[in-house]
Design a protein around this motif. Structure first.
Motif, mmCIF file in Angstrom:
data_model
loop_
_atom_site.group_PDB
_atom_site.id
_atom_site.type_symbol
_atom_site.label_atom_id
_atom_site.label_comp_id
_atom_site.label_asym_id
_atom_site.label_seq_id
_atom_site.Cartn_x
_atom_site.Cartn_y
_atom_site.Cartn_z
ATOM 1 N N ASP A 1 49.052 22.004 68.519
ATOM 2 C CA ASP A 1 48.145 20.873 68.308
ATOM 3 C C ASP A 1 47.892 20.566 66.833
ATOM 4 O OD1 ASP A 1 47.980 20.742 71.049
ATOM 5 O OD2 ASP A 1 46.187 21.978 71.131
ATOM 6 N N SER A 2 48.920 20.597 66.026
ATOM 7 C CA SER A 2 48.796 20.302 64.600
ATOM 8 C C SER A 2 48.412 18.834 64.409
ATOM 9 C CB SER A 2 50.124 20.598 63.892
ATOM 10 O OG SER A 2 49.986 20.404 62.519
ATOM 11 N N ALA A 3 47.392 18.610 63.602
ATOM 12 C CA ALA A 3 46.873 17.257 63.404
ATOM 13 C C ALA A 3 46.793 16.922 61.919
ATOM 14 C CB ALA A 3 45.489 17.123 64.034
ATOM 15 N N TYR A 4 46.750 15.621 61.631
ATOM 16 C CA TYR A 4 46.621 15.123 60.261
ATOM 17 C C TYR A 4 45.477 15.834 59.553
ATOM 18 C CZ TYR A 4 44.765 12.135 56.583
ATOM 19 O OH TYR A 4 44.246 11.682 55.407
ATOM 20 N N TYR B 1 52.396 10.877 61.271
ATOM 21 C CA TYR B 1 51.458 11.290 62.306
ATOM 22 C C TYR B 1 51.021 10.087 63.135
ATOM 23 C CZ TYR B 1 47.668 9.571 59.304
ATOM 24 O OH TYR B 1 46.853 8.772 58.545
ATOM 25 N N ALA B 2 50.504 10.376 64.334
ATOM 26 C CA ALA B 2 50.044 9.351 65.264
ATOM 27 C C ALA B 2 48.595 9.003 64.929
ATOM 28 C CB ALA B 2 50.168 9.852 66.699
ATOM 29 N N ASP B 3 48.407 7.952 64.127
ATOM 30 C CA ASP B 3 47.066 7.571 63.680
ATOM 31 C C ASP B 3 46.212 7.043 64.830
ATOM 32 O OD1 ASP B 3 45.152 7.227 61.552
ATOM 33 O OD2 ASP B 3 45.476 5.072 61.751
ATOM 34 N N GLY B 4 46.844 6.541 65.882
ATOM 35 C CA GLY B 4 46.093 5.974 67.004
ATOM 36 C C GLY B 4 45.665 6.993 68.044
ATOM 37 N N SER B 5 46.013 8.260 67.857
ATOM 38 C CA SER B 5 45.649 9.273 68.853
ATOM 39 C C SER B 5 44.435 10.066 68.381
ATOM 40 C CB SER B 5 46.823 10.220 69.107
ATOM 41 O OG SER B 5 47.071 11.031 67.978
ATOM 42 N N THR B 6 43.797 10.760 69.318
ATOM 43 C CA THR B 6 42.684 11.637 68.988
ATOM 44 C C THR B 6 42.988 13.008 69.570
ATOM 45 O OG1 THR B 6 41.146 9.806 69.062
ATOM 46 C CG2 THR B 6 40.201 11.988 69.166
ATOM 47 N N PRO B 7 43.209 14.033 68.761
ATOM 48 C CA PRO B 7 43.261 13.978 67.301
ATOM 49 C C PRO B 7 44.532 13.276 66.831
ATOM 50 C CG PRO B 7 43.936 16.137 68.036
ATOM 51 C CD PRO B 7 43.518 15.380 69.263
ATOM 52 N N LYS B 8 44.620 13.029 65.551
ATOM 53 C CA LYS B 8 45.769 12.339 64.953
ATOM 54 C C LYS B 8 46.920 13.345 64.826
ATOM 55 C CE LYS B 8 42.571 9.432 62.541
ATOM 56 N NZ LYS B 8 42.574 8.247 61.772
ATOM 57 N N ARG B 9 47.733 13.431 65.867
ATOM 58 C CA ARG B 9 48.766 14.468 65.959
ATOM 59 C C ARG B 9 49.909 14.240 64.978
ATOM 60 N NH1 ARG B 9 48.555 17.226 71.022
ATOM 61 N NH2 ARG B 9 50.312 18.419 70.225
#
Length: 150
Positions: free
Chosen positions: A48-51, A107-115
């Motif tokens: 689950d690595s995120a921005y 990274y996926a800026d539109g996701s939560t978290p930003k993956r």
């Protein structure tokens, strides 16, 4: 700590394709490329690595979070084998004054978290002085996965 190569964030792909079904659409225009210095060591197998802003570049002409990767596509290419290819428009920062830019993380800026999706090791550190930093993606795409060996 330092960059050690480019790579896909494996857990993001597993969560997109597996039972979690996180809804990663690589053709969306909400994905971004953030720029980083050489103080981070991307771990492509981290769950689950995120921005993160840790190690992110700061300077004139750059806004934290990076810039959008426009016109995303996900296609099958049969050039030199069979690959699933993610591509999009090149990303640039004009009028920028930046120091020590060593890599970028898409990274996926539109996701939560930003993956995090993909890390790109620039191999060398780059600097601009009231100039343009252009990240020109390879003609073979931002990233690709070999699905059938030639």
């Amino acid at each position: 700590m330092a960059w050690g190569g480019s790579g896909w964030y494996a857990d993001t792909l597993v969560d997109a394709l597996g039972t979690s079904q996180i809804g990663l659409n690589l053709a969306l225009g909400t994905h971004k490329l953030a720029l980083y210095d050489n103080t981070i060591t991307p771990n492509y197998s981290t769950a689950d690595s995120a921005y993160s802003t840790t190690g992110e570049i700061a300077g004139t002409g750059y806004t934290a979070g990076g810039a959008a990767i426009a016109s995303g596509t996900l296609v099958v290419s049969t050039t030199g084998g069979t690959f699933v290819v993610w591509d999009g428009n090149d990303v640039q920062w004009t009028g920028s004054t930046l120091t020590g830019v060593r890599g970028g993380i898409a990274y996926a800026d539109g996701s939560t978290p930003k993956r995090n999706i993909l890390g790109i090791d620039f191999v060398s550190a780059y600097t601009t002085a009231s100039g343009t930093l252009l990240v020109a993606f390879a003609s073979t795409g931002i990233g690709r996965v070999n699905v059938i060996s030639p």
